[in-house]
Write an enzyme that holds these catalytic residues in place. Structure first.
Site, mmCIF file in Angstrom:
data_model
loop_
_atom_site.group_PDB
_atom_site.id
_atom_site.type_symbol
_atom_site.label_atom_id
_atom_site.label_comp_id
_atom_site.label_asym_id
_atom_site.label_seq_id
_atom_site.Cartn_x
_atom_site.Cartn_y
_atom_site.Cartn_z
ATOM 1 N N LEU A 70 -25.647 -3.540 18.839
ATOM 2 C CA LEU A 70 -25.060 -2.886 17.943
ATOM 3 C C LEU A 70 -25.237 -1.195 17.924
ATOM 4 O O LEU A 70 -26.522 -1.006 18.040
ATOM 5 C CB LEU A 70 -25.354 -3.285 16.628
ATOM 6 N N CYS A 71 -24.620 -0.423 17.884
ATOM 7 C CA CYS A 71 -24.589 1.025 17.597
ATOM 8 C C CYS A 71 -23.439 1.410 16.451
ATOM 9 O O CYS A 71 -22.914 0.552 15.887
ATOM 10 C CB CYS A 71 -24.572 1.896 19.042
ATOM 11 N N HIS A 72 -23.095 2.619 16.648
ATOM 12 C CA HIS A 72 -22.239 3.270 15.691
ATOM 13 C C HIS A 72 -20.786 2.851 16.211
ATOM 14 O O HIS A 72 -20.077 2.145 15.467
ATOM 15 C CB HIS A 72 -22.446 4.608 15.834
ATOM 16 N N ILE A 99 -20.943 -0.350 14.180
ATOM 17 C CA ILE A 99 -21.055 -0.761 12.725
ATOM 18 C C ILE A 99 -19.807 -0.503 12.153
ATOM 19 O O ILE A 99 -19.522 -0.767 11.073
ATOM 20 C CB ILE A 99 -22.401 -0.022 12.253
#
Length: 113
Positions: A70-72, A99
């Site tokens: 998971l990242c931005h 996210i």
């Protein structure tokens, strides 16, 4: 090939991976980003390791454990997922949309930045 899952598909992916061990969501964002918006572990283990320090901290991860990165928005997490796969991790997915999509699809209380 790296499996791409949307946040809304995460629960199904987690369930399908449980036969291989407790699934891990690996948040690869920077500490400053985590202070703005974070997810809560619910049905998975949550681990935060910034993308730039994954290689020296690789020994903190189990190659047999299912990992969803998971990242931005999904680009950095895709790079990490590809790196993990190249290192022999068997069950790796990228959370497409990151996210930002998590906020839109699963939890509107998570700030968008």
């Amino acid at each position: 090939m790296i499996t791409q899952i949307r946040p809304s598909q995460l629960a199904a992916w987690l369930d399908s991976m449980r036969a291989h061990g407790e699934p891990l969501v690996l948040d690869v964002r920077e500490p400053s980003e985590l202070r703005v918006a974070s997810v809560t572990a619910d049905g998975f283990t949550l681990r935060t390791i910034p993308m730039g320090v994954i290689p020296p901290r690789l020994n903190e991860l189990n190659p047999a454990q299912p990992v969803a990165c998971l990242c931005h928005h999904g680009a950095r997490s895709m790079q990490v997922a590809s790196f993990l796969k190249a290192q022999g991790f068997e069950h790796v997915a990228n959370i497409a949309g990151g996210i930002h999509a998590w906020s839109a699809e699963l939890d509107a209380n998570i700030p968008v930045y």
